[in-house]
Design an enzyme around this catalytic site. Sequence first.
Site, PDB file in Angstrom:
ATOM      1  N   HIS A 192       0.799  -1.237   0.000  1.00  0.00           N
ATOM      2  CA  HIS A 192       0.000   0.000   0.000  1.00  0.00           C
ATOM      3  C   HIS A 192       0.824   1.275   0.000  1.00  0.00           C
ATOM      4  CE1 HIS A 192      -3.967  -1.826   0.951  1.00  0.00           C
ATOM      5  NE2 HIS A 192      -3.213  -2.764   1.487  1.00  0.00           N
TER       6      HIS A 192
ATOM      7  N   LYS B 139       0.761  14.447   1.827  1.00  0.00           N
ATOM      8  CA  LYS B 139      -0.587  14.773   1.329  1.00  0.00           C
ATOM      9  C   LYS B 139      -0.771  16.283   1.120  1.00  0.00           C
ATOM     10  CE  LYS B 139      -2.594  10.750   3.722  1.00  0.00           C
ATOM     11  NZ  LYS B 139      -3.271   9.902   2.723  1.00  0.00           N
TER      12      LYS B 139
ATOM     13  N   THR C 205      -8.551   6.772  -1.704  1.00  0.00           N
ATOM     14  CA  THR C 205      -9.886   6.223  -1.971  1.00  0.00           C
ATOM     15  C   THR C 205     -10.957   7.275  -1.733  1.00  0.00           C
ATOM     16  OG1 THR C 205      -9.689   5.250   0.231  1.00  0.00           O
ATOM     17  CG2 THR C 205      -9.474   3.763  -1.637  1.00  0.00           C
TER      18      THR C 205
ATOM     19  N   LYS D  31     -14.736   8.535  -3.489  1.00  0.00           N
ATOM     20  CA  LYS D  31     -15.972   8.806  -2.743  1.00  0.00           C
ATOM     21  C   LYS D  31     -16.527  10.182  -3.104  1.00  0.00           C
ATOM     22  CE  LYS D  31     -14.050   5.920   0.872  1.00  0.00           C
ATOM     23  NZ  LYS D  31     -13.246   5.862   2.102  1.00  0.00           N
TER      24      LYS D  31
ATOM     25  N   ARG E  96      -5.910  11.836   6.675  1.00  0.00           N
ATOM     26  CA  ARG E  96      -4.851  11.959   7.662  1.00  0.00           C
ATOM     27  C   ARG E  96      -3.926  13.116   7.306  1.00  0.00           C
ATOM     28  NH1 ARG E  96      -4.649   8.013  11.889  1.00  0.00           N
ATOM     29  NH2 ARG E  96      -2.619   8.933  12.298  1.00  0.00           N
TER      30      ARG E  96
HETATM   31  O1  73E Z   1      -2.912   5.747  -0.746  1.00  0.00           O
HETATM   32  C1  73E Z   1      -3.427   5.074   0.375  1.00  0.00           C
HETATM   33  C2  73E Z   1      -4.286   3.922  -0.094  1.00  0.00           C
HETATM   34  O2  73E Z   1      -5.410   4.388  -0.793  1.00  0.00           O
HETATM   35  C3  73E Z   1      -2.300   4.558   1.254  1.00  0.00           C
HETATM   36  O3  73E Z   1      -1.553   5.646   1.743  1.00  0.00           O
HETATM   37  C4  73E Z   1      -2.869   3.760   2.409  1.00  0.00           C
HETATM   38  O4  73E Z   1      -3.632   2.668   1.863  1.00  0.00           O
HETATM   39  C5  73E Z   1      -4.745   3.090   1.089  1.00  0.00           C
HETATM   40  C6  73E Z   1      -5.500   1.849   0.651  1.00  0.00           C
HETATM   41  O5  73E Z   1      -4.783   1.127  -0.289  1.00  0.00           O
HETATM   42  C7  73E Z   1      -1.811   3.240   3.301  1.00  0.00           C
HETATM   43  N1  73E Z   1      -1.876   3.167   4.642  1.00  0.00           N
HETATM   44  C8  73E Z   1      -0.726   2.623   5.047  1.00  0.00           C
HETATM   45  N2  73E Z   1       0.018   2.385   4.013  1.00  0.00           N
HETATM   46  N3  73E Z   1      -0.644   2.782   2.913  1.00  0.00           N
HETATM   47  C9  73E Z   1      -0.362   2.329   6.427  1.00  0.00           C
HETATM   48  C10 73E Z   1       0.943   1.980   6.732  1.00  0.00           C
HETATM   49  C11 73E Z   1       1.288   1.687   8.030  1.00  0.00           C
HETATM   50  C12 73E Z   1       0.342   1.753   9.041  1.00  0.00           C
HETATM   51  C13 73E Z   1      -0.959   2.108   8.741  1.00  0.00           C
HETATM   52  C14 73E Z   1      -1.305   2.401   7.436  1.00  0.00           C
END
Ligand code: 73E
Length: 830
Positions: A371, A570, A675, A679, A565
């Site tokens: 992710h 961002k 995401t 929305k 967040r």
């Molecule tokens: O871009 C988003 C993505 O839409 C991304 O930053 C987020 O995941 C979403 C769903 O795919 C994300 N969160 C984390 N890494 N990517 C993360 C990493 C460590 C702890 C908690 C969350």
Amino acid sequence: SIPEQLRDTWRKLSAAEFAGKEDFQREVVRHIETTLARSLYNCDDGAAYGGAALAVRDQLVIRWNKTQQNQTIRDQKRVYYLSLEFLMGRALDNSILNLDVKDMARDGMGELGFRIEDVISQEHDAALGNGGLGRLAACFLDCLATLNYPAWGYGLRYKYGIFKQEIVDGYQVETPDYWLDFNPWEFPRHDVTVDIMFYGHVNQYTDENGKVVKVWEGGEIVKAVAHDVPIPGYKTNTVNNLRLWASQPASGEFDFQKFNSGDYEGSIRDQQRAETISAVLYPNDNIDAGKELRLKQQYFWVAASLHDIVRRFKKTHRPWSEFSDQVAIQLNDTHPTLAIVELQRILVDVETLHWDEAWDIVTSTFGYTNHTVLPEALEKWPVPLVQHLLPRHLQIIYEINLYFLQQVEKKFPKNREMLRNLSIIEESQPQVIRMAFLAIIGSHKVNGVAELHSDLIKSTIFKDFVAFYGPDKFTNVTNGITPRRWLHQANPKLSDLISSKLGGYEFLKDLSQLENLKKFLNDKEFVKDWMDIKLANKVRLAKYIKETNGIAVNPHALFDIQVKRIHEYKRQQMNIFGVIYRYLQIKEMSLEERKNLVPRAFIFGGKAAPGYWMAKTIIKLINGVGDVVNNDKDIGDLLKVVFLEDYNVSKAEMIIPASDISEHISTAGTEASGTSNMKFVLNGGLIIGTMDGANIEITREIGEENIFLFGNVAENVEDLRHAHRFGKVEMDPKLKKVCDTINSGLFGDANIYAGLLSSLTTGCDYYLVSDDFSSYLTTQDLVDEAFKDKDGWAEKSISSVALMGFFSADRCINEYADMIWNVEPLPEHK
Ligand code: 73E
């Protein structure tokens, strides 16, 4: 089970589904009077919520039991979705909608004296997640059930979810989110427990056949207790299971020896230590905190889940070779990567399979979703910590690495660099385990979450793995959202309007049907209804802002929203810098010039990780700017700045439908997908954004004419950063003006913001705010111009929604099922 000859009696008495409104009301009243011990004399909204939730829950449970029986009987391959976060939000409204009984519930509660909206809003959000990753897991559960896949979610039952955010004097203050005081949606299964071991040591024995066996023993035991949550699909009888594990002391009692010897505190210390494991969600999004307790959480949850999965498989008495025909396990990021090691340990140490046979089973079972490419988010656990906590697992990791590197050596002989680059162990001080590498090696497929992101992982962080495995192991599944929650539930008026044109609510199960909305682009009445709904949603949000922040926002102003967040990548800082520039410009304008302006309300929301100082400074600056701008009589409605406290799922459901424009302005190449962008567009808002994450595919689907894109592209980022490091970038004069204003102390003591400003200069502007600022401002001007053309704006809004079908998470789930899990839906049971 009950003997055959008694089953008829049993069946006659089985709990029944509601036949209609009166049944529902009877159950609500019964639960209020008996389960909750209240009466019509002391039933407030809270008790009404309790009664309604319990009545609706009963309906879920009837279907849930049948679904679980059906899955057992059919005995097909199941999907297990392992996620450390499930950001579920509220369940009552969602359950009523998925059961398709909203009208009945509204009328039924109305006749009992309660407004359904008031009842629904009594519910505490289930906030077991940080942001997009956790909410994606929640959307996926909705889709898995809606599409009738036999699927389970596995997670942790945190006693405290993501903290509650309060704003005090412009600063974020965190308070604990104790959400379990009344939670009718979980079923504790005190009979479903697993003993989990930590620490201890590994002993070698030779068995009777002369084989050397390794035994992990002498550790500390903690008990995992299952808590099950029913997950209903939309208009289907399928109700899947989300199993969350809570930690408890193994004995269930405290240490009587200590207690009897007068050490009362000591006697409960072990109990508290055990309970600490599932006590609190780590509040970091996209940052790896690297704490021992976090590693304990991961192993605790993964070991309990695997034990459960293996136990279910063993009941079918199949040979181990069929394990991956029956089980697909998806790893939501690297957080559950230890599952790979744990399954290998079970197969080799406990079930005594040969290493290679076991490893084949493991690798054909797991899939890994990445992710993020942010280096600070990639998990790396120190070897000494793993040695201490999980000694046997460390041995297995070394062995996995050894066999893997032997393959690498075969493919790239004498290539030391390749070995170093691909090793699971990073040779740092101390050595660390690269969890993403372990996840790749232990899985048969690795996917990113949007096209750009999936390409980026192949060309950057996992480049050498592509060279080793070839490209086929890596794939893309672009994220999606569930239209049930993010359209039907969040924006019922829009959902109703769409259904009136498309002839029913079928589009909620097949979102591509939205395309038919295009036929109504010239239907004046429809367009008016569409924009009236947007206005009504803005009025609702304006009312909420007035109540919570005391700020009067004109509902006819352009609502510009950035809720997510708070993170430097961002770029909320760029947004607020833009606001400051706009403010300065307005101040310089004549009254005549001001008449041409489009009034704008900038609305922010989002939590900062408690230890993320820069993010907290950004929140303070937003509030500092708000204090000046909102109280400047000379500005009036032309500009408002609002920071909404404690952004969460239920607030998102109110905020998102109220946007005219929303901001998705991350530095290109940093936001894996995003995401909320999906929305907002699905709710008829337009977006201003960079060529990043899923923005790119949204543009492809809805057309360039319907999105406001700006800024540098990912390809240029490296060169730009390089230029900054060598001092080759002059700051944009407009940004300079903004910095000077902040430095003047207009928004509070300039020292507060010194770090934020120096990140742009001495900090080499890692997120390239100065490089994108001018095109950001220009594009914001285009937004103003476009908004003046009401008909043109409505056309953009409607045609965008019409083309959003691709972003239904139903599409994602079918892609995962097809490309990664190789599972089929079950026929829906009666
Ligand atoms: O871009 C988003 C993505 O839409 C991304 O930053 C987020 O995941 C979403 C769903 O795919 C994300 N969160 C984390 N890494 N990517 C993360 C990493 C460590 C702890 C908690 C969350």
